[in-house]
Write a protein that holds these residues in place. Structure first.
Motif, PDB file in Angstrom:
ATOM      1  N   THR A 112       0.836  -1.203   0.000  1.00 20.45           N
ATOM      2  CA  THR A 112       0.000   0.000   0.000  1.00 20.45           C
ATOM      3  C   THR A 112       0.869   1.251   0.000  1.00 20.45           C
ATOM      4  O   THR A 112       0.585   2.220  -0.722  1.00 20.45           O
ATOM      5  CB  THR A 112      -0.927  -0.002   1.217  1.00 20.45           C
ATOM      6  OG1 THR A 112      -1.772  -1.170   1.177  1.00 20.45           O
ATOM      7  CG2 THR A 112      -1.813   1.238   1.233  1.00 20.45           C
ATOM      8  N   ARG A 146       7.446  -3.140  -7.017  1.00 20.37           N
ATOM      9  CA  ARG A 146       6.483  -3.193  -5.918  1.00 20.37           C
ATOM     10  C   ARG A 146       6.472  -4.541  -5.195  1.00 20.37           C
ATOM     11  O   ARG A 146       6.447  -4.598  -3.974  1.00 20.37           O
ATOM     12  CB  ARG A 146       5.081  -2.867  -6.447  1.00 20.37           C
ATOM     13  CG  ARG A 146       4.905  -1.399  -6.794  1.00 20.37           C
ATOM     14  CD  ARG A 146       3.576  -1.132  -7.462  1.00 20.37           C
ATOM     15  NE  ARG A 146       3.256   0.285  -7.493  1.00 20.37           N
ATOM     16  CZ  ARG A 146       2.193   0.796  -8.080  1.00 20.37           C
ATOM     17  NH1 ARG A 146       1.333   0.004  -8.702  1.00 20.37           N
ATOM     18  NH2 ARG A 146       1.967   2.095  -8.069  1.00 20.37           N
ATOM     19  N   ASP A 162      -7.740  -2.887  -5.121  1.00 21.55           N
ATOM     20  CA  ASP A 162      -8.742  -2.554  -6.129  1.00 21.55           C
ATOM     21  C   ASP A 162      -8.109  -1.984  -7.401  1.00 21.55           C
ATOM     22  O   ASP A 162      -8.789  -1.769  -8.401  1.00 21.55           O
ATOM     23  CB  ASP A 162      -9.763  -1.563  -5.571  1.00 21.55           C
ATOM     24  CG  ASP A 162      -9.127  -0.246  -5.134  1.00 21.55           C
ATOM     25  OD1 ASP A 162      -7.894  -0.226  -4.928  1.00 21.55           O
ATOM     26  OD2 ASP A 162      -9.858   0.748  -4.995  1.00 21.55           O
ATOM     27  N   GLU A 163      -6.782  -1.761  -7.367  1.00 23.88           N
ATOM     28  CA  GLU A 163      -6.105  -1.205  -8.542  1.00 23.88           C
ATOM     29  C   GLU A 163      -5.613  -2.316  -9.468  1.00 23.88           C
ATOM     30  O   GLU A 163      -5.853  -2.293 -10.676  1.00 23.88           O
ATOM     31  CB  GLU A 163      -4.917  -0.347  -8.103  1.00 23.88           C
ATOM     32  CG  GLU A 163      -4.114   0.217  -9.263  1.00 23.88           C
ATOM     33  CD  GLU A 163      -2.834   0.881  -8.816  1.00 23.88           C
ATOM     34  OE1 GLU A 163      -2.201   1.547  -9.640  1.00 23.88           O
ATOM     35  OE2 GLU A 163      -2.453   0.715  -7.629  1.00 23.88           O
ATOM     36  N   VAL A 164      -4.900  -3.288  -8.909  1.00 24.86           N
ATOM     37  CA  VAL A 164      -4.408  -4.433  -9.667  1.00 24.86           C
ATOM     38  C   VAL A 164      -4.922  -5.684  -8.979  1.00 24.86           C
ATOM     39  O   VAL A 164      -4.345  -6.167  -8.004  1.00 24.86           O
ATOM     40  CB  VAL A 164      -2.863  -4.451  -9.740  1.00 24.86           C
ATOM     41  CG1 VAL A 164      -2.391  -5.652 -10.547  1.00 24.86           C
ATOM     42  CG2 VAL A 164      -2.348  -3.160 -10.361  1.00 24.86           C
ATOM     43  N   ARG A 165      -6.037  -6.225  -9.465  1.00 25.75           N
ATOM     44  CA  ARG A 165      -6.682  -7.338  -8.786  1.00 25.75           C
ATOM     45  C   ARG A 165      -6.029  -8.680  -9.106  1.00 25.75           C
ATOM     46  O   ARG A 165      -6.289  -9.673  -8.432  1.00 25.75           O
ATOM     47  CB  ARG A 165      -8.161  -7.380  -9.158  1.00 25.75           C
ATOM     48  CG  ARG A 165      -8.925  -6.122  -8.732  1.00 25.75           C
ATOM     49  CD  ARG A 165     -10.374  -6.185  -9.133  1.00 25.75           C
ATOM     50  NE  ARG A 165     -11.077  -7.261  -8.458  1.00 25.75           N
ATOM     51  CZ  ARG A 165     -12.348  -7.584  -8.693  1.00 25.75           C
ATOM     52  NH1 ARG A 165     -13.023  -6.916  -9.611  1.00 25.75           N
ATOM     53  NH2 ARG A 165     -12.922  -8.567  -8.044  1.00 25.75           N
ATOM     54  N   LEU A 194       5.901  -3.306 -11.474  1.00 26.53           N
ATOM     55  CA  LEU A 194       5.020  -4.054 -10.572  1.00 26.53           C
ATOM     56  C   LEU A 194       5.730  -5.245  -9.950  1.00 26.53           C
ATOM     57  O   LEU A 194       5.825  -5.355  -8.722  1.00 26.53           O
ATOM     58  CB  LEU A 194       3.777  -4.531 -11.318  1.00 26.53           C
ATOM     59  CG  LEU A 194       2.844  -5.453 -10.510  1.00 26.53           C
ATOM     60  CD1 LEU A 194       2.336  -4.759  -9.252  1.00 26.53           C
ATOM     61  CD2 LEU A 194       1.683  -5.937 -11.353  1.00 26.53           C
ATOM     62  N   GLY A 202      -3.670  -4.167 -19.575  1.00 25.31           N
ATOM     63  CA  GLY A 202      -3.286  -4.024 -18.173  1.00 25.31           C
ATOM     64  C   GLY A 202      -2.645  -5.291 -17.655  1.00 25.31           C
ATOM     65  O   GLY A 202      -2.310  -6.199 -18.423  1.00 25.31           O
ATOM     66  N   GLY A 230       2.023   2.076  -3.283  1.00 27.53           N
ATOM     67  CA  GLY A 230       0.993   2.518  -4.211  1.00 27.53           C
ATOM     68  C   GLY A 230       0.187   1.418  -4.855  1.00 27.53           C
ATOM     69  O   GLY A 230      -0.563   1.676  -5.798  1.00 27.53           O
ATOM     70  N   LEU A 231       0.326   0.169  -4.352  1.00 28.89           N
ATOM     71  CA  LEU A 231      -0.422  -0.945  -4.940  1.00 28.89           C
ATOM     72  C   LEU A 231      -1.634  -1.249  -4.067  1.00 28.89           C
ATOM     73  O   LEU A 231      -1.520  -1.816  -2.991  1.00 28.89           O
ATOM     74  CB  LEU A 231       0.459  -2.193  -5.050  1.00 28.89           C
ATOM     75  CG  LEU A 231      -0.202  -3.412  -5.703  1.00 28.89           C
ATOM     76  CD1 LEU A 231      -0.551  -3.116  -7.157  1.00 28.89           C
ATOM     77  CD2 LEU A 231       0.693  -4.628  -5.609  1.00 28.89           C
ATOM     78  N   ARG A 232      -2.810  -0.868  -4.567  1.00 31.48           N
ATOM     79  CA  ARG A 232      -4.045  -1.117  -3.840  1.00 31.48           C
ATOM     80  C   ARG A 232      -4.740  -2.349  -4.421  1.00 31.48           C
ATOM     81  O   ARG A 232      -4.696  -2.586  -5.632  1.00 31.48           O
ATOM     82  CB  ARG A 232      -4.983   0.087  -3.933  1.00 31.48           C
ATOM     83  CG  ARG A 232      -4.390   1.390  -3.433  1.00 31.48           C
ATOM     84  CD  ARG A 232      -5.469   2.466  -3.371  1.00 31.48           C
ATOM     85  NE  ARG A 232      -6.223   2.546  -4.617  1.00 31.48           N
ATOM     86  CZ  ARG A 232      -5.858   3.312  -5.640  1.00 31.48           C
ATOM     87  NH1 ARG A 232      -4.764   4.039  -5.585  1.00 31.48           N
ATOM     88  NH2 ARG A 232      -6.599   3.345  -6.738  1.00 31.48           N
TER      89      ARG A 232
END
Length: 225
Positions: free
Chosen positions: A80, A127, A87-90, A123, A163, A83-85
């Motif tokens: 988090t 991340r 709901d952003e990258v499921r 990613l 995506g 910046g990885l939520r």
């Protein structure tokens, strides 16, 4: 000073979830291919994780992977902050336990798509902190290979991908010829066995839409001495 320098994102095994419009049909195919699921469930344990079939819905219709972290809460907090939520990258996330069982079938690698090389590296390398081992170029598409201690993560990066998404699964086979014959006799549709892109591998595609995600079986041939 134990614990001070522990990495909460030391990710390892993978828990794969596949939504299906026909869970019974999906379960039948996975049982033929992998073996019996856990009693009373539609979850199959792997040597390096697990695969679970769930009913698809409008809000849950895409497959996803959760990487095992030794401290999932700390790992999620770090993601988090990066910046990885959820709901952003499921398609990716973390879990406290991926459900692996020693001696069970092994996932050779999981395959994702990404819109660009930079997006894939940002990613999975940045991340999630996975180890980037190799980049290959195939025209407009690049293959990125990351590793955890127990599974390979392949990312197909190219502008045609809108995506980040889980694109496919590759299950390890010790004897691809015997397994191909067994599954064809069981009524499954498989492609002919062919050479894989990775030198020293052979693969077959399992052409069963009920699986919910493109699937291959892969055999790593012994290297000549």
């Amino acid at each position: 000073m134990t614990g001070m320098f522990d990495d909460p994102l030391a990710l390892s095994d993978v828990a794969v979830t596949v939504p299906s419009g026909d869970p019974a049909a999906a379960a039948a195919v996975y049982t033929a291919m992998i073996g019996e699921p856990e009693s009373g469930t539609t979850r199959w344990q792997a040597g390096n994780g697990s695969l679970t079939v769930v009913p698809a819905s409008a809000d849950d219709d895409a497959p996803r992977v959760r990487f095992q972290a030794h401290d999932a809460n700390a790992a999620q907090k770090l993601l988090t902050r990066r910046g990885l939520r959820p709901d952003e990258v499921r398609a990716v996330g973390v879990t406290a336990a991926a459900g692996a069982r020693s001696g069970a079938r092994v996932l050779d690698h999981v395959v994702f798509t990404a819109p660009s090389v930079d997006a894939g590296i940002a990613l999975f390398g940045g991340r999630l902190g996975l180890n980037l081992r190799l980049v290959r170029e195939f025209g407009p598409v690049s293959q990125l290979f990351f590793r955890t201690p127990s599974v390979v993560v392949e990312v197909l990066a190219g502008a045609e991908n809108p995506g980040i998404a889980l694109w496919g699964l590759a299950w390890h086979s010790d004897d691809l010829d015997a397994e191909h014959d067994r599954l064809v006799r069981a009524g499954l549709a498989l492609s002919e066995i062919r050479a894989g892109r990775k030198p020293g591998t052979r693969v077959t595609t399992v052409r069963e839409p009920a699986l919910g995600v493109p699937t291959i079986l892969i055999e790593q041939q012994p290297r000549p001495r």
